[in-house]
Motif scaffolding. Structure first.
Motif, PDB file in Angstrom:
ATOM      1  N   LEU A  39       0.804  -1.219   0.000  1.00  0.00           N
ATOM      2  CA  LEU A  39       0.000   0.000   0.000  1.00  0.00           C
ATOM      3  C   LEU A  39       0.837   1.269   0.000  1.00  0.00           C
ATOM      4  O   LEU A  39       0.336   2.339  -0.347  1.00  0.00           O
ATOM      5  N   HIS A  40       2.089   1.172   0.375  1.00  0.00           N
ATOM      6  CA  HIS A  40       2.951   2.351   0.429  1.00  0.00           C
ATOM      7  C   HIS A  40       3.494   2.757  -0.950  1.00  0.00           C
ATOM      8  O   HIS A  40       4.049   3.844  -1.083  1.00  0.00           O
ATOM      9  N   VAL A  41       3.327   1.897  -1.948  1.00  0.00           N
ATOM     10  CA  VAL A  41       3.899   2.196  -3.258  1.00  0.00           C
ATOM     11  C   VAL A  41       2.862   2.271  -4.383  1.00  0.00           C
ATOM     12  O   VAL A  41       3.232   2.451  -5.531  1.00  0.00           O
ATOM     13  N   VAL A  42       1.589   2.134  -4.049  1.00  0.00           N
ATOM     14  CA  VAL A  42       0.561   2.177  -5.089  1.00  0.00           C
ATOM     15  C   VAL A  42      -0.254   3.458  -4.968  1.00  0.00           C
ATOM     16  O   VAL A  42      -0.237   4.137  -3.943  1.00  0.00           O
ATOM     17  N   SER A  43      -0.998   3.763  -6.012  1.00  0.00           N
ATOM     18  CA  SER A  43      -1.812   4.980  -6.024  1.00  0.00           C
ATOM     19  C   SER A  43      -2.991   4.849  -5.054  1.00  0.00           C
ATOM     20  O   SER A  43      -3.333   3.753  -4.610  1.00  0.00           O
ATOM     21  N   HIS A  44      -3.615   5.981  -4.761  1.00  0.00           N
ATOM     22  CA  HIS A  44      -4.754   6.005  -3.831  1.00  0.00           C
ATOM     23  C   HIS A  44      -5.895   5.121  -4.342  1.00  0.00           C
ATOM     24  O   HIS A  44      -6.523   4.386  -3.573  1.00  0.00           O
ATOM     25  N   ARG A  45      -6.144   5.171  -5.629  1.00  0.00           N
ATOM     26  CA  ARG A  45      -7.226   4.365  -6.227  1.00  0.00           C
ATOM     27  C   ARG A  45      -6.960   2.866  -6.058  1.00  0.00           C
ATOM     28  O   ARG A  45      -7.846   2.096  -5.708  1.00  0.00           O
ATOM     29  N   VAL A  46      -5.725   2.461  -6.275  1.00  0.00           N
ATOM     30  CA  VAL A  46      -5.363   1.050  -6.107  1.00  0.00           C
ATOM     31  C   VAL A  46      -5.467   0.661  -4.636  1.00  0.00           C
ATOM     32  O   VAL A  46      -5.921  -0.445  -4.311  1.00  0.00           O
ATOM     33  N   HIS A  48      -8.096  -2.390  -0.378  1.00  0.00           N
ATOM     34  CA  HIS A  48      -8.859  -2.412   0.871  1.00  0.00           C
ATOM     35  C   HIS A  48     -10.183  -3.145   0.673  1.00  0.00           C
ATOM     36  O   HIS A  48     -10.598  -3.936   1.521  1.00  0.00           O
ATOM     37  N   THR A  49     -10.836  -2.894  -0.452  1.00  0.00           N
ATOM     38  CA  THR A  49     -12.107  -3.560  -0.747  1.00  0.00           C
ATOM     39  C   THR A  49     -11.887  -5.051  -0.954  1.00  0.00           C
ATOM     40  O   THR A  49     -12.674  -5.872  -0.459  1.00  0.00           O
ATOM     41  N   VAL A  52     -19.357 -10.370   8.828  1.00  0.00           N
ATOM     42  CA  VAL A  52     -19.921 -10.143   7.494  1.00  0.00           C
ATOM     43  C   VAL A  52     -20.591  -8.772   7.423  1.00  0.00           C
ATOM     44  O   VAL A  52     -20.338  -7.987   6.497  1.00  0.00           O
ATOM     45  N   LEU A  53     -21.443  -8.464   8.400  1.00  0.00           N
ATOM     46  CA  LEU A  53     -22.145  -7.176   8.392  1.00  0.00           C
ATOM     47  C   LEU A  53     -21.183  -5.997   8.443  1.00  0.00           C
ATOM     48  O   LEU A  53     -21.321  -5.034   7.676  1.00  0.00           O
ATOM     49  N   PHE A  54     -20.208  -6.060   9.333  1.00  0.00           N
ATOM     50  CA  PHE A  54     -19.274  -4.947   9.476  1.00  0.00           C
ATOM     51  C   PHE A  54     -18.381  -4.795   8.245  1.00  0.00           C
ATOM     52  O   PHE A  54     -18.016  -3.676   7.867  1.00  0.00           O
ATOM     53  N   SER A  55     -18.018  -5.901   7.603  1.00  0.00           N
ATOM     54  CA  SER A  55     -17.192  -5.820   6.398  1.00  0.00           C
ATOM     55  C   SER A  55     -17.997  -5.263   5.229  1.00  0.00           C
ATOM     56  O   SER A  55     -17.473  -4.468   4.431  1.00  0.00           O
ATOM     57  N   ILE A  56     -19.250  -5.659   5.125  1.00  0.00           N
ATOM     58  CA  ILE A  56     -20.117  -5.086   4.090  1.00  0.00           C
ATOM     59  C   ILE A  56     -20.272  -3.585   4.319  1.00  0.00           C
ATOM     60  O   ILE A  56     -20.239  -2.789   3.377  1.00  0.00           O
ATOM     61  N   GLU A  57     -20.421  -3.207   5.591  1.00  0.00           N
ATOM     62  CA  GLU A  57     -20.521  -1.779   5.898  1.00  0.00           C
ATOM     63  C   GLU A  57     -19.266  -1.037   5.456  1.00  0.00           C
ATOM     64  O   GLU A  57     -19.349   0.064   4.902  1.00  0.00           O
ATOM     65  N   ARG A  58     -18.099  -1.614   5.687  1.00  0.00           N
ATOM     66  CA  ARG A  58     -16.847  -0.957   5.294  1.00  0.00           C
ATOM     67  C   ARG A  58     -16.812  -0.730   3.775  1.00  0.00           C
ATOM     68  O   ARG A  58     -16.430   0.335   3.306  1.00  0.00           O
ATOM     69  N   ILE A  59     -17.245  -1.727   3.014  1.00  0.00           N
ATOM     70  CA  ILE A  59     -17.271  -1.586   1.555  1.00  0.00           C
ATOM     71  C   ILE A  59     -18.285  -0.525   1.149  1.00  0.00           C
ATOM     72  O   ILE A  59     -18.006   0.332   0.300  1.00  0.00           O
TER      73      ILE A  59
END
Length: 169
Positions: free
Chosen positions: A79-86, A91-92, A143-150
């Motif tokens: 994550l330290h070497v990729v763009s924000h979009r990536v 994360h998703t 499952v619920l909390f991960s769906i919420e994060r997405i």
């Protein structure tokens, strides 16, 4: 999305309070067992299995809250070497993997509970299914909390990540 976040926030807070109460209760039960065994030279037969069952609840509920709050284990070197979009895509992807793990907890925890239901825990006098209910409940929350994060990420709302000083946009 804000209404959903409020509901899951309440669910997380309740889960955290139940976890904390379980930790305190387990500590009290173990202290009582030590006192009865070494001071009164007697033993309480149900404190050990009861404490283990309570421990399952506070571990799985607390872990689910940790996922919601972004405290789950991750490997972030890339994550330290990729763009924000990536980063957002990774994360998703991570959250999708966590959803699959939580779904496995629900499915296999339910199978274990069903298979153990006819058994009676001798010192507690309850069904063996109770030993596996924390796995199922924790899996549902994962499952619920991960769906919420997405969903939060897709709605452009901030999502907490462990080790970051700023909330993810």
């Amino acid at each position: 999305m804000i209404s959903v976040a409020r509901v899951t926030s309440v669910m997380a807070r309740v889960s955290l309070w139940v976890s904390g109460a379980g930790l305190v209760l387990m500590t009290v039960l173990i202290a009582c067992q030590v006192f009865w065994r070494y001071v009164l030279n007697d033993s309480i037969s149900w404190t050990e299995p009861g404490s283990v069952m309570i421990m399952g609840w506070f571990i799985f509920l607390g872990a689910a809250v940790g996922i919601r709050e972004g405290y789950h284990l991750s490997f972030d070197i890339l994550l330290h070497v990729v763009s924000h979009r990536v980063k957002l895509m990774l994360h998703t992807t991570s959250d999708i993997v966590v959803i699959a793990f939580g779904a496995g907890m629900v499915v296999y925890g339910t199978q274990l509970a069903i298979n153990a239901a006819p058994n009676v825990l001798p010192s507690l006098g309850i069904s063996g299914a109770f030993d596996f209910m924390p796995i199922v409940a924790g899996g549902v929350l994962v499952v619920l909390f991960s769906i919420e994060r997405i969903a939060r990420r897709m709605a452009g709302m901030p999502t907490a990540r462990f080790g970051e000083t700023e909330i993810e946009d």
